[in-house]
Design a protein around this motif. Structure first.
Motif, PDB file in Angstrom:
ATOM      1  N   HIS A 184      49.083   8.862  15.874  1.00 29.86           N
ATOM      2  CA  HIS A 184      50.390   9.375  16.283  1.00 29.86           C
ATOM      3  C   HIS A 184      50.401  10.901  16.292  1.00 29.86           C
ATOM      4  O   HIS A 184      51.021  11.520  17.163  1.00 29.86           O
ATOM      5  N   LYS A 187      48.726  11.963  19.465  1.00 25.10           N
ATOM      6  CA  LYS A 187      49.630  11.796  20.610  1.00 25.10           C
ATOM      7  C   LYS A 187      50.633  12.939  20.675  1.00 25.10           C
ATOM      8  O   LYS A 187      50.925  13.456  21.760  1.00 25.10           O
ATOM      9  N   GLU A 188      51.135  13.344  19.510  1.00 31.76           N
ATOM     10  CA  GLU A 188      52.087  14.454  19.479  1.00 31.76           C
ATOM     11  C   GLU A 188      51.411  15.752  19.916  1.00 31.76           C
ATOM     12  O   GLU A 188      51.986  16.539  20.677  1.00 31.76           O
ATOM     13  N   TYR A 372      57.683  10.767  18.203  1.00 31.90           N
ATOM     14  CA  TYR A 372      56.421  10.777  17.463  1.00 31.90           C
ATOM     15  C   TYR A 372      56.587  11.464  16.110  1.00 31.90           C
ATOM     16  O   TYR A 372      56.021  11.026  15.103  1.00 31.90           O
ATOM     17  N   LYS A 375      58.231   9.031  13.865  1.00 27.33           N
ATOM     18  CA  LYS A 375      57.285   7.970  13.538  1.00 27.33           C
ATOM     19  C   LYS A 375      56.308   8.437  12.463  1.00 27.33           C
ATOM     20  O   LYS A 375      56.024   7.713  11.499  1.00 27.33           O
TER      21      LYS A 375
END
Length: 392
Positions: A184, A187-188, A372, A375
């Motif tokens: 994650h 992805k960020e 994100y 999360k």
């Protein structure tokens, strides 16, 4: 009286044995790294060496799992340090004290780390235990001073160990959880890189044309001063005294600086403190950071301007993109909007439709980035809770 069972609050099904209390020095040989001196001498380093040199910055950047090192230590330097060539568990005892490390590459270990040699525990299990225990090393430091760890202190620390099979089960669980967090975070980072690239390419340069734009738009942009688009308000009825903030209250209190949302309030504390309701742009007069605010709020700090659009332009375009794309570093502690920013010229699309499309694109990117972030925060919170419950 029967002794209290030595087991964590939460454990995997099928494991019922008591955990064994044992000092760390009985589970591994704990030695300190070594550093060549003076460390600034370039002869200790060689870019062509196959042995890296571990620094605390590497630990922070790689979240304690070292897979690559940019600095390399020379043959001469290796003779002055401890070189490890297999995966090892380490513990930092300088700078960021108490940070556990699993090193996977050939490394010279300087004297800011302890090395656990020949361990009889699962390295990943111990790595996670050390993460859980990190705040407790503070008991070895005086108030206001830095914690001072050494091999004797760490070696005499008592730790509860389950069977090796339960250690491996716990280690595997937390390793997979760490992998999910890392994915994650990546992805960020990718999203932030995408946003940064688009901010560079979707706004007009000196030619009047952006490098990347939506299909169907080919007109040159116009350049106008920001002051032509905004009215500003210097908030004077703002909260100036201490008040009780609670997440149970409805109205956020905004302040200048990185904290931005200071807390939530339900009172004016005897002042005529304005509640702003319309979408506005908050401009920090000292740092020049901007925030598009689309919810009601009250103001804590006078070090900000409340900007409102004077024309029928898209607030998302200005709030999410145009102001963020201005590269300006404040040179001193002064009010920036009137003296500097209101006079800066920026490119504006001729078409309101193009303007809105750009604003909507960056709004979606920011919403996904916030997703994100939330999360990651949630997964880290879950992990911290489980660390407390799955270890003794």
């Amino acid at each position: 009286m029967k002794d209290e069972k030595k087991a964590p609050k939460l454990r995997f099904k099928g494991f019922t044995d008591d955990w064994e209390q044992c000092k760390l020095k009985n589970k591994a040989e704990i030695v300190r790294g070594a550093s060549p001196r003076p460390i600034s001498n370039p002869k200790w380093f060689d870019d062509n060496s196959n042995v890296g040199w571990l620094r605390i910055s590497d630990v922070t950047e790689q979240r304690g799992r070292i897979h690559h090192l940019s600095q390399r230590i020379s043959k001469a330097g290796q003779s002055k340090t401890r070189v490890i060539t297999e995966p090892h568990l380490l513990l930092s005892i300088a700078a960021t004290v108490g940070s556990p490390v699993i090193n996977y590459v050939n490394t010279g270990v300087h004297d800011g780390f302890l090395i656990f040699l020949n361990p009889t525990f699962d390295k990943e299990f111990m790595f996670q235990w050390l993460l859980m225990f990190k705040p407790y090393w503070n008991k070895y430091g005086q108030p206001g001073s830095q914690v001072n760890l050494n091999s004797d202190i760490v070696g005499n620390q008592s730790v509860a160990f389950p069977t090796m099979s339960e250690q491996e089960r716990i280690a595997d669980f937390f390793s997979k959880l760490d992998t999910a967090i890392t994915l994650h975070e990546e992805k960020e980072r990718q999203l932030e890189r995408l946003k940064s690239a688009l901010l560079q390419k979707m706004f007009a340069d000196k030619s009047g044309y952006p490098a990347v734009r939506f299909k169907g738009f080919n007109e040159a942009w116009t350049n106008r001063k920001l002051g032509n688009y905004f009215d500003y308000e210097q908030p004077t009825p703002y909260i100036v005294t201490n008040t009780n903030y609670s997440d149970e209250y409805n109205t956020p209190v905004l302040t200048a600086g990185q904290s931005f949302i200071l807390g939530y309030t339900n009172e004016d504390i005897g002042l005529k403190c304005a509640t702003y309701k319309e979408p506005v742009i908050i401009f920090d007069d000292f740092t020049t950071s901007t925030h598009l605010v689309t919810f009601p709020f009250k103001v804590k700090s006078s070090a900000m301007k409340i900007l409102t659009l004077t024309q029928k332009n898209d607030s998302m375009y200005f709030g999410y993109t145009s102001l963020q794309n201005i590269k300006y570093k404040p040179l001193n502690h002064e009010r920036q909007w009137i003296s500097i920013f209101s006079k800066i010229k920026i490119g504006i699309p001729i078409s309101k439709i193009e303007e809105r499309k750009i604003g909507n694109l960056f709004e979606r990117i920011d919403h996904l980035d916030n997703y994100y972030q939330q999360k990651i925060e949630r997964l880290n919170s879950i992990k911290q809770s489980l660390l407390q419950k799955m270890f003794i």
